[in-house]
Design an enzyme around this catalytic site. Structure first.
Site, PDB file in Angstrom:
ATOM      1  N   LYS A  69      -7.288   8.133  -0.292  1.00 16.86           N
ATOM      2  CA  LYS A  69      -8.468   8.560   0.489  1.00 16.86           C
ATOM      3  C   LYS A  69      -9.078   9.832  -0.075  1.00 16.86           C
ATOM      4  CE  LYS A  69      -7.479   6.363   4.877  1.00 16.86           C
ATOM      5  NZ  LYS A  69      -6.074   5.959   4.680  1.00 16.86           N
ATOM      6  N   ASP A  78      -3.521   4.318  -1.593  1.00 16.37           N
ATOM      7  CA  ASP A  78      -4.410   4.784  -0.510  1.00 16.37           C
ATOM      8  C   ASP A  78      -4.386   6.310  -0.482  1.00 16.37           C
ATOM      9  OD1 ASP A  78      -5.924   5.046   1.768  1.00 16.37           O
ATOM     10  OD2 ASP A  78      -4.257   4.583   3.118  1.00 16.37           O
ATOM     11  N   LYS A 127       0.849  -1.194   0.000  1.00 15.94           N
ATOM     12  CA  LYS A 127       0.000   0.000   0.000  1.00 15.94           C
ATOM     13  C   LYS A 127       0.885   1.244   0.000  1.00 15.94           C
ATOM     14  CE  LYS A 127      -2.428   1.561   3.710  1.00 15.94           C
ATOM     15  NZ  LYS A 127      -2.413   3.023   3.869  1.00 15.94           N
ATOM     16  N   ARG A 138       3.097  -0.467  10.688  1.00 18.42           N
ATOM     17  CA  ARG A 138       4.183  -0.369  11.664  1.00 18.42           C
ATOM     18  C   ARG A 138       4.680  -1.689  12.240  1.00 18.42           C
ATOM     19  NH1 ARG A 138       1.062   4.553  14.393  1.00 18.42           N
ATOM     20  NH2 ARG A 138      -0.598   3.313  13.444  1.00 18.42           N
ATOM     21  N   THR A 145     -10.144   3.286  11.454  1.00 20.13           N
ATOM     22  CA  THR A 145      -9.917   2.362  12.576  1.00 20.13           C
ATOM     23  C   THR A 145      -9.271   3.042  13.794  1.00 20.13           C
ATOM     24  OG1 THR A 145      -7.848   1.706  11.522  1.00 20.13           O
ATOM     25  CG2 THR A 145      -9.754   0.290  11.156  1.00 20.13           C
ATOM     26  N   ASP A 174     -13.836  14.944  -2.172  1.00 25.67           N
ATOM     27  CA  ASP A 174     -13.866  16.306  -2.716  1.00 25.67           C
ATOM     28  C   ASP A 174     -15.187  16.445  -3.453  1.00 25.67           C
ATOM     29  OD1 ASP A 174     -13.058  18.823  -3.901  1.00 25.67           O
ATOM     30  OD2 ASP A 174     -10.980  18.156  -3.753  1.00 25.67           O
TER      31      ASP A 174
HETATM   32  O1  LIG Z   1      -7.423   3.268   4.257  1.00 26.83           O
HETATM   33  C1  LIG Z   1      -6.580   2.750   5.005  1.00 26.83           C
HETATM   34  O2  LIG Z   1      -5.684   2.058   4.549  1.00 26.83           O
HETATM   35  C2  LIG Z   1      -6.765   2.893   6.452  1.00 26.83           C
HETATM   36  C3  LIG Z   1      -8.072   3.028   6.884  1.00 26.83           C
HETATM   37  C4  LIG Z   1      -8.354   2.959   8.259  1.00 26.83           C
HETATM   38  O3  LIG Z   1      -9.504   3.024   8.684  1.00 26.83           O
HETATM   39  N1  LIG Z   1      -7.305   2.790   9.123  1.00 26.83           N
HETATM   40  C5  LIG Z   1      -6.011   2.703   8.707  1.00 26.83           C
HETATM   41  O4  LIG Z   1      -5.128   2.533   9.556  1.00 26.83           O
HETATM   42  N2  LIG Z   1      -5.718   2.800   7.372  1.00 26.83           N
HETATM   43  C6  LIG Z   1      -4.307   2.767   6.918  1.00 26.83           C
HETATM   44  O5  LIG Z   1      -3.750   1.496   7.234  1.00 26.83           O
HETATM   45  C7  LIG Z   1      -2.400   1.629   7.673  1.00 26.83           C
HETATM   46  C8  LIG Z   1      -2.282   1.050   9.051  1.00 26.83           C
HETATM   47  O6  LIG Z   1      -0.963   1.181   9.504  1.00 26.83           O
HETATM   48  P1  LIG Z   1      -0.473   0.585  10.896  1.00 26.83           P
HETATM   49  O7  LIG Z   1      -1.364   1.133  11.964  1.00 26.83           O
HETATM   50  O8  LIG Z   1       0.925   1.092  10.971  1.00 26.83           O
HETATM   51  O9  LIG Z   1      -0.575  -0.914  10.769  1.00 26.83           O
HETATM   52  C9  LIG Z   1      -2.050   3.113   7.595  1.00 26.83           C
HETATM   53  O10 LIG Z   1      -1.384   3.311   6.343  1.00 26.83           O
HETATM   54  C10 LIG Z   1      -3.397   3.812   7.559  1.00 26.83           C
HETATM   55  O11 LIG Z   1      -3.345   4.988   6.774  1.00 26.83           O
END
Ligand SMILES: O=C(O)c1cc(=O)[nH]c(=O)n1[C@@H]1O[C@H](COP(=O)(O)O)[C@@H](O)[C@H]1O
Length: 232
Positions: free
Chosen positions: A67, A65, A38, A210, A119, A70
């Protein structure tokens, strides 16, 4: 649910890094332990869109990603502009106008995923943002709207995946960030499940950043996540 033949495709590694050099080095370290990456706007602004093309040219899959959210015309043309980068997925926020515009701009093999409720939000965060509905109801409502509009997949927490599956049916994708192997630091994520729990809840793909990007051995962590989902 999509037909995933290679179990590694279930894991999407979030390349939340500042520059392409670092991202390329990480992809090389992970090697054949992952097949799907991603690219978000942090890396996107640092040359990541050209890097997306480099990954797809290597036979890897890419989730862009961005997001998007607009006015409709801007979203439609924005989606059209990224449709030929070779990515598999692109995110938009799950607002009806935005989702309709994204579907109009969609082309080639690009699938549009609608982000329902981030999330990192719990009930208090949703209330603070002005939402009257509980998070699970917001996710359900936005999933229904996404289905009606013809969106290809839903981004939500794995905690809502079983309910979302009941709403969107077997053919749309459910993609879940907020995934942590047992015992790992949740960071700013609030609606968190393990890879095995997510798999049992019927997700298609998990997104993990992470816990992999910050690991001493990212390849081993990626492998362990794929194995945990396989045996769930
Ligand atoms: O659209 C996303 O990917 C996304 C949506 C969401 O609700 N929560 C979310 O954490 N993400 C993405 O998913 C990844 C999670 O990363 P970690 O928390 O490091 O595992 C990040 O790149 C966020 O931008």
């Amino acid at each position: 649910m999509s037909q995933i033949t290679d179990p590694r495709d279930r894991l999407i590694v979030a390349l939340d890094l500042a520059d392409v050099e670092g991202a390329r080095a990480l992809v090389d370290r992970i090697g054949d332990a992952a097949t799907f990456y991603k690219i978000g706007y942090r890396l996107g602004y640092g040359g990541g869109l050209a890097f997306a093309r480099a990954l797809t040219d290597r036979g890897l899959k890419v989730f862009l990603d961005l997001k998007l959210h607009d006015i409709g015309n801007t979203v439609e043309e924005g989606v059209r502009a990224v449709a030929d980068l070779g990515a598999s997925f692109l995110t938009v926020h799950a607002y009806p106008q935005t989702m309709r515009a994204a579907v109009r701009g969609r082309g080639g093999r690009l699938k549009i995923l609608a982000v329902t409720v981030l999330t990192s939000y719990d009930e208090a965060d949703a209330r603070e943002a002005g939402y009257a509905l509980p998070v699970a109801e917001m996710v359900a409502r936005r999933s229904e709207q996404a289905r009606e509009i013809g969106i290809d997949g839903i981004v939500c927490s794995a905690a809502e995946a079983a309910a979302v599956r009941g709403i969107v049916g077997p053919d749309r994708l459910i993609v879940t960030p907020g995934i942590r192997p047992a015992g790992s630091d949740p960071g700013d994520q609030k609606r968190v499940l393990t890879p095995g729990e997510a798999r049992r809840a019927g997700i298609d793909h998990v997104v993990v950043g992470r816990p992999i990007t910050g690991a001493a051995d990212p390849r081993a962590v990626a492998r362990a996540i794929v194995e945990e989902m396989e045996s769930a």
